[in-house]
Design a protein around this motif. Structure first.
Motif, PDB file in Angstrom:
ATOM      1  N   PRO A  62      15.501  42.014  71.612  1.00 54.05           N
ATOM      2  CA  PRO A  62      16.464  42.043  72.722  1.00 54.05           C
ATOM      3  C   PRO A  62      17.240  40.725  72.795  1.00 54.05           C
ATOM      4  O   PRO A  62      16.695  39.652  72.533  1.00 54.05           O
ATOM      5  CB  PRO A  62      15.590  42.228  73.964  1.00 54.05           C
ATOM      6  CG  PRO A  62      14.300  42.789  73.446  1.00 54.05           C
ATOM      7  CD  PRO A  62      14.120  42.173  72.102  1.00 54.05           C
ATOM      8  N   LEU A  63      18.485  40.828  73.185  1.00 59.84           N
ATOM      9  CA  LEU A  63      19.353  39.649  73.271  1.00 59.84           C
ATOM     10  C   LEU A  63      19.263  39.030  74.668  1.00 59.84           C
ATOM     11  O   LEU A  63      20.128  39.225  75.522  1.00 59.84           O
ATOM     12  CB  LEU A  63      20.799  40.030  72.931  1.00 59.84           C
ATOM     13  CG  LEU A  63      21.027  40.427  71.480  1.00 59.84           C
ATOM     14  CD1 LEU A  63      22.425  41.004  71.297  1.00 59.84           C
ATOM     15  CD2 LEU A  63      20.809  39.236  70.558  1.00 59.84           C
ATOM     16  N   ASP A  64      18.186  38.314  74.896  1.00 61.39           N
ATOM     17  CA  ASP A  64      18.035  37.524  76.106  1.00 61.39           C
ATOM     18  C   ASP A  64      17.229  36.292  75.739  1.00 61.39           C
ATOM     19  O   ASP A  64      16.505  36.300  74.732  1.00 61.39           O
ATOM     20  CB  ASP A  64      17.361  38.322  77.226  1.00 61.39           C
ATOM     21  CG  ASP A  64      15.957  38.753  76.882  1.00 61.39           C
ATOM     22  OD1 ASP A  64      15.052  37.909  76.991  1.00 61.39           O
ATOM     23  OD2 ASP A  64      15.751  39.920  76.490  1.00 61.39           O
ATOM     24  N   PRO A  65      17.343  35.201  76.495  1.00 59.01           N
ATOM     25  CA  PRO A  65      16.695  33.947  76.093  1.00 59.01           C
ATOM     26  C   PRO A  65      15.201  34.057  75.851  1.00 59.01           C
ATOM     27  O   PRO A  65      14.686  33.525  74.860  1.00 59.01           O
ATOM     28  CB  PRO A  65      17.009  33.014  77.272  1.00 59.01           C
ATOM     29  CG  PRO A  65      18.289  33.531  77.827  1.00 59.01           C
ATOM     30  CD  PRO A  65      18.197  35.023  77.685  1.00 59.01           C
ATOM     31  N   ALA A  66      14.471  34.736  76.745  1.00 63.98           N
ATOM     32  CA  ALA A  66      13.019  34.817  76.604  1.00 63.98           C
ATOM     33  C   ALA A  66      12.621  35.574  75.334  1.00 63.98           C
ATOM     34  O   ALA A  66      11.702  35.160  74.615  1.00 63.98           O
ATOM     35  CB  ALA A  66      12.411  35.486  77.831  1.00 63.98           C
ATOM     36  N   SER A  67      13.302  36.674  75.052  1.00 66.80           N
ATOM     37  CA  SER A  67      12.971  37.470  73.864  1.00 66.80           C
ATOM     38  C   SER A  67      13.291  36.719  72.572  1.00 66.80           C
ATOM     39  O   SER A  67      12.517  36.765  71.607  1.00 66.80           O
ATOM     40  CB  SER A  67      13.725  38.796  73.893  1.00 66.80           C
ATOM     41  OG  SER A  67      13.344  39.576  75.009  1.00 66.80           O
ATOM     42  N   LEU A  68      14.429  36.021  72.552  1.00 68.60           N
ATOM     43  CA  LEU A  68      14.786  35.257  71.357  1.00 68.60           C
ATOM     44  C   LEU A  68      13.822  34.103  71.150  1.00 68.60           C
ATOM     45  O   LEU A  68      13.441  33.787  70.014  1.00 68.60           O
ATOM     46  CB  LEU A  68      16.220  34.749  71.468  1.00 68.60           C
ATOM     47  CG  LEU A  68      17.342  35.583  70.820  1.00 68.60           C
ATOM     48  CD1 LEU A  68      17.165  35.679  69.326  1.00 68.60           C
ATOM     49  CD2 LEU A  68      17.427  36.960  71.433  1.00 68.60           C
ATOM     50  N   GLN A  69      13.408  33.470  72.243  1.00 65.78           N
ATOM     51  CA  GLN A  69      12.446  32.380  72.124  1.00 65.78           C
ATOM     52  C   GLN A  69      11.118  32.886  71.572  1.00 65.78           C
ATOM     53  O   GLN A  69      10.498  32.250  70.721  1.00 65.78           O
ATOM     54  CB  GLN A  69      12.235  31.714  73.479  1.00 65.78           C
ATOM     55  CG  GLN A  69      11.330  30.489  73.423  1.00 65.78           C
ATOM     56  CD  GLN A  69      11.174  29.813  74.773  1.00 65.78           C
ATOM     57  OE1 GLN A  69      11.344  30.438  75.814  1.00 65.78           O
ATOM     58  NE2 GLN A  69      10.862  28.543  74.763  1.00 65.78           N
ATOM     59  N   LYS A  70      10.690  34.033  72.048  1.00 70.46           N
ATOM     60  CA  LYS A  70       9.449  34.629  71.560  1.00 70.46           C
ATOM     61  C   LYS A  70       9.554  34.973  70.074  1.00 70.46           C
ATOM     62  O   LYS A  70       8.568  34.891  69.330  1.00 70.46           O
ATOM     63  CB  LYS A  70       9.128  35.885  72.371  1.00 70.46           C
ATOM     64  CG  LYS A  70       7.790  36.517  72.051  1.00 70.46           C
ATOM     65  CD  LYS A  70       7.503  37.707  72.953  1.00 70.46           C
ATOM     66  CE  LYS A  70       6.161  38.350  72.628  1.00 70.46           C
ATOM     67  NZ  LYS A  70       5.898  39.529  73.507  1.00 70.46           N
ATOM     68  N   ALA A  71      10.756  35.350  69.638  1.00 70.27           N
ATOM     69  CA  ALA A  71      10.974  35.692  68.236  1.00 70.27           C
ATOM     70  C   ALA A  71      11.113  34.458  67.357  1.00 70.27           C
ATOM     71  O   ALA A  71      11.180  34.574  66.128  1.00 70.27           O
ATOM     72  CB  ALA A  71      12.224  36.568  68.099  1.00 70.27           C
ATOM     73  N   GLY A  72      11.175  33.273  67.981  1.00 65.45           N
ATOM     74  CA  GLY A  72      11.241  32.042  67.211  1.00 65.45           C
ATOM     75  C   GLY A  72      12.617  31.435  67.092  1.00 65.45           C
ATOM     76  O   GLY A  72      12.827  30.518  66.298  1.00 65.45           O
ATOM     77  N   ALA A 120      15.518  41.393  84.463  1.00 64.42           N
ATOM     78  CA  ALA A 120      15.062  40.718  85.676  1.00 64.42           C
ATOM     79  C   ALA A 120      15.086  39.205  85.506  1.00 64.42           C
ATOM     80  O   ALA A 120      15.456  38.470  86.423  1.00 64.42           O
ATOM     81  CB  ALA A 120      13.645  41.185  86.027  1.00 64.42           C
ATOM     82  N   GLU A 121      14.689  38.726  84.330  1.00 67.85           N
ATOM     83  CA  GLU A 121      14.670  37.281  84.081  1.00 67.85           C
ATOM     84  C   GLU A 121      16.040  36.744  83.685  1.00 67.85           C
ATOM     85  O   GLU A 121      16.323  35.550  83.894  1.00 67.85           O
ATOM     86  CB  GLU A 121      13.658  36.949  82.985  1.00 67.85           C
ATOM     87  CG  GLU A 121      12.206  37.168  83.388  1.00 67.85           C
ATOM     88  CD  GLU A 121      11.246  36.714  82.317  1.00 67.85           C
ATOM     89  OE1 GLU A 121      11.714  36.290  81.237  1.00 67.85           O
ATOM     90  OE2 GLU A 121      10.032  36.778  82.541  1.00 67.85           O
ATOM     91  N   SER A 122      16.875  37.585  83.120  1.00 71.70           N
ATOM     92  CA  SER A 122      18.199  37.158  82.650  1.00 71.70           C
ATOM     93  C   SER A 122      19.262  38.151  83.132  1.00 71.70           C
ATOM     94  O   SER A 122      19.693  39.035  82.388  1.00 71.70           O
ATOM     95  CB  SER A 122      18.216  37.081  81.111  1.00 71.70           C
ATOM     96  OG  SER A 122      17.275  36.148  80.646  1.00 71.70           O
ATOM     97  N   PRO A 123      19.654  38.017  84.394  1.00 70.10           N
ATOM     98  CA  PRO A 123      20.643  38.959  84.934  1.00 70.10           C
ATOM     99  C   PRO A 123      22.028  38.732  84.335  1.00 70.10           C
ATOM    100  O   PRO A 123      22.357  37.645  83.869  1.00 70.10           O
ATOM    101  CB  PRO A 123      20.652  38.628  86.433  1.00 70.10           C
ATOM    102  CG  PRO A 123      19.475  37.748  86.681  1.00 70.10           C
ATOM    103  CD  PRO A 123      19.198  37.053  85.398  1.00 70.10           C
ATOM    104  N   GLY A 124      22.824  39.792  84.381  1.00 75.86           N
ATOM    105  CA  GLY A 124      24.218  39.683  83.988  1.00 75.86           C
ATOM    106  C   GLY A 124      24.475  40.102  82.557  1.00 75.86           C
ATOM    107  O   GLY A 124      23.659  40.779  81.908  1.00 75.86           O
ATOM    108  N   THR A 125      25.617  39.688  82.084  1.00 81.48           N
ATOM    109  CA  THR A 125      26.065  40.020  80.735  1.00 81.48           C
ATOM    110  C   THR A 125      26.323  38.734  79.967  1.00 81.48           C
ATOM    111  O   THR A 125      26.239  37.638  80.505  1.00 81.48           O
ATOM    112  CB  THR A 125      27.361  40.839  80.776  1.00 81.48           C
ATOM    113  OG1 THR A 125      28.409  40.028  81.364  1.00 81.48           O
ATOM    114  CG2 THR A 125      27.193  42.116  81.576  1.00 81.48           C
ATOM    115  N   MET A 126      26.659  38.895  78.692  1.00 81.59           N
ATOM    116  CA  MET A 126      27.060  37.748  77.880  1.00 81.59           C
ATOM    117  C   MET A 126      28.085  38.208  76.869  1.00 81.59           C
ATOM    118  O   MET A 126      28.055  39.356  76.402  1.00 81.59           O
ATOM    119  CB  MET A 126      25.856  37.128  77.176  1.00 81.59           C
ATOM    120  CG  MET A 126      26.141  35.790  76.526  1.00 81.59           C
ATOM    121  SD  MET A 126      24.604  34.944  76.073  1.00 81.59           S
ATOM    122  CE  MET A 126      25.248  33.345  75.575  1.00 81.59           C
ATOM    123  N   ILE A 127      29.011  37.322  76.544  1.00 81.82           N
ATOM    124  CA  ILE A 127      29.996  37.621  75.516  1.00 81.82           C
ATOM    125  C   ILE A 127      29.461  37.122  74.180  1.00 81.82           C
ATOM    126  O   ILE A 127      29.080  35.961  74.046  1.00 81.82           O
ATOM    127  CB  ILE A 127      31.347  36.949  75.824  1.00 81.82           C
ATOM    128  CG1 ILE A 127      31.897  37.461  77.153  1.00 81.82           C
ATOM    129  CG2 ILE A 127      32.346  37.229  74.697  1.00 81.82           C
ATOM    130  CD1 ILE A 127      33.166  36.753  77.602  1.00 81.82           C
TER     131      ILE A 127
END
Length: 406
Positions: free
Chosen positions: A285-295, A219-226
């Protein structure tokens, strides 16, 4: 998937094949600038070059700035070490990228679009040149002029304002901001600068709708990424995954793990400016919010995986030396910081010093934070501080013995 039907590049698509799969349908519907801006904004698409700025917001700023002419710049400088996703997109699906640029030009509106292309990407140059000629022959460009301009391979040349300097015939040096390119960019005019992957998402959004796009990702990071996997993996390559997919899935199921069955020690999840993650964070999870939370951060999706046989002092020193070498030198604080960080790490590497050196890094970073024209001055910090925090045994061994622990 959105960018590659099979989730990875498999064939070099022709003009006819692209049109048969729905290519240029969005353009032929003749959407108004307002309709394009609204759909892109509603999709939640964010830039895929690393900063993650909302695309709809950037385009709206350019469209609302009452200055003409306006410009589109597709940044394919691809200077990030280990990144090759822009190259494979241009090699395999050049018309997808071109249609995204045409739609962006219609949205703001602009009369000239540039592909700012890594000067070593000769095949991409030919593929995109052919795509422009084919689109022009089919009457798809209308009055839009599309040009290709070579991008120097130095790191800072990929920074958006440095790219504009090159397009204006100047050295690749970042500009002081504000103003930002969307308001005052190429030749001082409103300019949309996005990377290849970002533009490649736009045709599908306009063709299938923002709601459809949001069925991919979170919901916060729609779409895909390469994501780019390096040669340390059993299955290196470029892979498209929905945002929010687990790092474990990318590492084990897609990449096949490290070669020779080596065990995982660390991950650098978004390029050399990101913080290291330990192996026990493999389920993030590979999304900006999750990676930021992980440091850490997602960056541009360049994934590096390090085995338990890796000395993290050596890897961190390589990163610091890279930034010291690639600093353009126009900002004294950046030049001083990157060289000092590299020098201190080299002292640790050679065993010349003690653990009090660890505290010097943060002092240097804090003193220089925000003093540069571009973000490079902030880039060495996350990998250095995270490596010392997570892998201090490696650093202590170097201080005691002047050698790697392996």
């Amino acid at each position: 998937m959105i960018l590659f039907p099979e989730g990875k590049p498999t064939k070099r698509e022709t003009f006819d094949e692209y049109r048969a799969s729905g290519g240029y349908e969005a353009l032929k519907r003749n959407p108004s600038p307002a309709a394009i801006l609204e759909e892109v904004a509603d999709s939640g698409l964010r830039g895929r070059g690393g900063a993650g700025y909302p695309v709809g917001k950037k385009w709206a700023i350019a469209a609302q700035t009452p200055v003409t002419p306006r410009y589109i710049v597709c940044n394919a400088g691809e200077d990030e070490p280990g990144s090759f996703k822009d190259r494979v997109l241009l090699e395999h699906r050049p018309h997808l990228v071109l249609e995204g640029m045409i739609l962006a030009a219609r949205a703001i509106p602009a009369e000239h679009a540039y592909l700012y292309l890594n000067e070593t990407y000769h095949d991409c140059f030919q593929r995109f040149t052919d795509a422009v000629d084919e689109a022009q022959g089919a009457g798809l460009l209308h009055s839009l002029a599309v040009s290709i301009h070579g991008a120097p391979t130095v790191y800072v040349a990929g920074e958006d304002s440095a790219a504009l300097e090159v397009l204006e015939g100047k050295p690749p040096l970042p500009r002081q901001k504000p103003p930002y390119p969307a308001a005052a960019g190429l030749f001082g005019k409103p300019t949309v600068v996005n990377n290849v992957e970002t533009f490649a998402n736009v045709p599908s959004i306009l063709r299938s709708g923002a709601a459809w796009f949001r069925t991919h990702g979170t919901a916060e990071s729609p779409g895909t990424m390469i994501f780019c996997l390096g040669d340390e993996m059993n299955h290196p390559g470029a892979y498209e995954l929905p945002l929010g997919s687990s790092l474990r899935h990318l590492y084990e199921d897609v990449g096949g793990g490290l070669k020779e069955g080596k065990k995982l020690k660390a991950v650098l999840p978004g390029g050399p400016s990101c913080a290291f993650l330990p192996a026990d964070r493999i389920d993030v999870p590979l999304d900006p919010a999750s990676l930021q939370k992980a440091g850490s951060s997602l960056g541009c999706g360049v994934m590096r995986f390090y085995s338990t046989e890796t000395c993290m002092v050596e890897e961190t020193l390589r990163i610091a030396q890279f930034f010291a070498r690639e600093s353009c030198g126009q900002c004294p604080a950046c030049r001083m910081e990157t060289n000092m960080l590299s020098t201190i790490l080299d002292r640790i590497h050679q065993g010349k010093g003690d653990t009090t050196l660890y505290h010097q890094f943060q002092k240097i970073l804090d003193f220089n934070r925000g003093k540069g024209y571009c973000a490079l001055i902030n880039m060495p910090g996350p990998p250095i501080t995270s490596a010392i925090r997570l892998f201090q045994d490696d650093f202590n061994h170097h201080l005691r013995h002047g050698t790697c622990p392996f």
